[in-house]
Design a protein around this motif. Structure first.
Motif, PDB file in Angstrom:
ATOM      1  N   ALA A  62      -7.587  34.421  38.136  1.00  0.00           N
ATOM      2  CA  ALA A  62      -7.379  35.056  36.981  1.00  0.00           C
ATOM      3  C   ALA A  62      -8.420  36.029  36.727  1.00  0.00           C
ATOM      4  O   ALA A  62      -7.935  36.464  35.606  1.00  0.00           O
ATOM      5  N   ASN A  63      -9.425  35.260  36.485  1.00  0.00           N
ATOM      6  CA  ASN A  63     -10.355  35.808  35.366  1.00  0.00           C
ATOM      7  C   ASN A  63     -10.949  36.766  36.870  1.00  0.00           C
ATOM      8  O   ASN A  63     -12.311  37.231  36.206  1.00  0.00           O
ATOM      9  N   THR A  93       0.982  25.020  35.446  1.00  0.00           N
ATOM     10  CA  THR A  93       1.716  25.599  36.215  1.00  0.00           C
ATOM     11  C   THR A  93       2.496  25.972  36.647  1.00  0.00           C
ATOM     12  O   THR A  93       3.485  24.374  37.495  1.00  0.00           O
ATOM     13  N   ASP A 118       2.056  29.627  32.752  1.00  0.00           N
ATOM     14  CA  ASP A 118       1.005  29.161  33.061  1.00  0.00           C
ATOM     15  C   ASP A 118       0.402  28.776  31.757  1.00  0.00           C
ATOM     16  O   ASP A 118       1.099  28.888  30.429  1.00  0.00           O
ATOM     17  N   SER A 130       1.085  31.755  28.965  1.00  0.00           N
ATOM     18  CA  SER A 130       0.872  33.512  29.834  1.00  0.00           C
ATOM     19  C   SER A 130       1.908  33.206  31.227  1.00  0.00           C
ATOM     20  O   SER A 130       2.242  32.330  31.633  1.00  0.00           O
ATOM     21  N   SER A 132       2.246  35.445  34.532  1.00  0.00           N
ATOM     22  CA  SER A 132       1.039  35.196  35.874  1.00  0.00           C
ATOM     23  C   SER A 132       1.895  36.475  37.118  1.00  0.00           C
ATOM     24  O   SER A 132       3.182  35.330  36.803  1.00  0.00           O
ATOM     25  N   TRP A 134       1.666  36.930  41.119  1.00  0.00           N
ATOM     26  CA  TRP A 134       0.513  36.687  42.733  1.00  0.00           C
ATOM     27  C   TRP A 134       0.955  37.453  43.481  1.00  0.00           C
ATOM     28  O   TRP A 134       2.516  37.655  43.807  1.00  0.00           O
ATOM     29  N   VAL A 152      -4.083  35.957  42.002  1.00  0.00           N
ATOM     30  CA  VAL A 152      -3.391  36.177  40.556  1.00  0.00           C
ATOM     31  C   VAL A 152      -3.894  37.209  39.723  1.00  0.00           C
ATOM     32  O   VAL A 152      -5.162  37.912  39.741  1.00  0.00           O
ATOM     33  N   SER A 153      -3.143  37.485  38.513  1.00  0.00           N
ATOM     34  CA  SER A 153      -3.356  38.833  38.112  1.00  0.00           C
ATOM     35  C   SER A 153      -2.034  38.615  36.705  1.00  0.00           C
ATOM     36  O   SER A 153      -1.701  37.582  36.766  1.00  0.00           O
ATOM     37  N   MET A 154      -2.696  38.855  35.301  1.00  0.00           N
ATOM     38  CA  MET A 154      -2.691  39.176  34.474  1.00  0.00           C
ATOM     39  C   MET A 154      -2.300  40.123  33.857  1.00  0.00           C
ATOM     40  O   MET A 154      -3.056  41.350  34.704  1.00  0.00           O
ATOM     41  N   ASN A 159      -1.217  40.483  26.658  1.00  0.00           N
ATOM     42  CA  ASN A 159      -1.325  38.901  27.145  1.00  0.00           C
ATOM     43  C   ASN A 159      -1.984  37.853  25.704  1.00  0.00           C
ATOM     44  O   ASN A 159      -2.463  38.593  25.014  1.00  0.00           O
TER      45      ASN A 159
END
Length: 195
Positions: A62-63, A93, A118, A130, A132, A134, A152-154, A159
């Protein structure tokens, strides 16, 4: 009378058609894979997570950091979760799957996607929940399912980190306004006393 017969036949037609479109047994294997992966993640034991990762896997966290293979995953998780410079104290999660895995290659390759709920507690004291999104590509080798790729993304625009940043700006602006008012009043009094 014909209409009644059609309505009476509808459940029979529906039930028989659902047997014709039977679910591929591979999906039960994938459900078991998901449960075991979630269990390994809950244990927060890196050695239990790595057996789910293909040797050539590419995983983007996610980062926005991408790693390759079990070694890359292990280094990433150790850096984020262990040692004096770790970023995350606690995490959790819950993986949600949107629909059945899309199967290819006679049921040996699958694309799965969904969301996750998460929780993170960072070392700097910030904690947040949060959601996410995926996607993952899974491959079956030697009778075992493995993650070949995952991303994985937000939500970039909505957010918890963005909300925290916005809130801190409001606090800083409010604090600065109060300081400015007190300074203005103090300077005004000083000038008017001299005059």
């Amino acid at each position: 009378m014909k209409l009644i017969k059609i309505f009476l036949l509808f459940p029979i037609i529906f039930l028989s058609s659902s047997h014709l479109i039977a679910e591929d047994p591979v999906h039960n294997e994938l459900r078991k894979f998901k449960i075991e992966l979630e269990s390994a993640m809950e244990a927060k034991d890196i050695s239990k997570i790595l057996p789910f990762v293909h040797p050539n896997a590419v995983i983007t966290f996610a980062n926005a950091e991408a790693v390759r293979g079990p070694e890359g995953v292990a280094k990433y998780l150790k850096r984020m979760l262990d040692g004096p410079n770790k970023v995350v104290n606690k995490f959790g999660t819950k993986i949600n799957v949107d629909e059945l895995t899309i199967l290819y290659g006679g049921g040996t390759v699958g694309i799965s996607f969904g969301g996750s709920d998460d929780y993170f507690e960072l070392t700097d004291g910030i904690s947040f929940h949060s959601k996410s999104r995926w996607t993952a590509t899974l491959v079956k080798e030697k009778g075992k399912w493995l993650i070949a790729s995952a991303h994985v993304s937000m939500n970039l625009f909505d957010n918890p980190l963005l909300s925290a940043a916005k809130n801190s700006i409001y606090w800083i602006a409010g604090f600065t306004l109060i300081i400015g008012l007190f300074l203005g009043i103090g300077i005004g009094r000083f000038i008017f006393k001299k005059g």
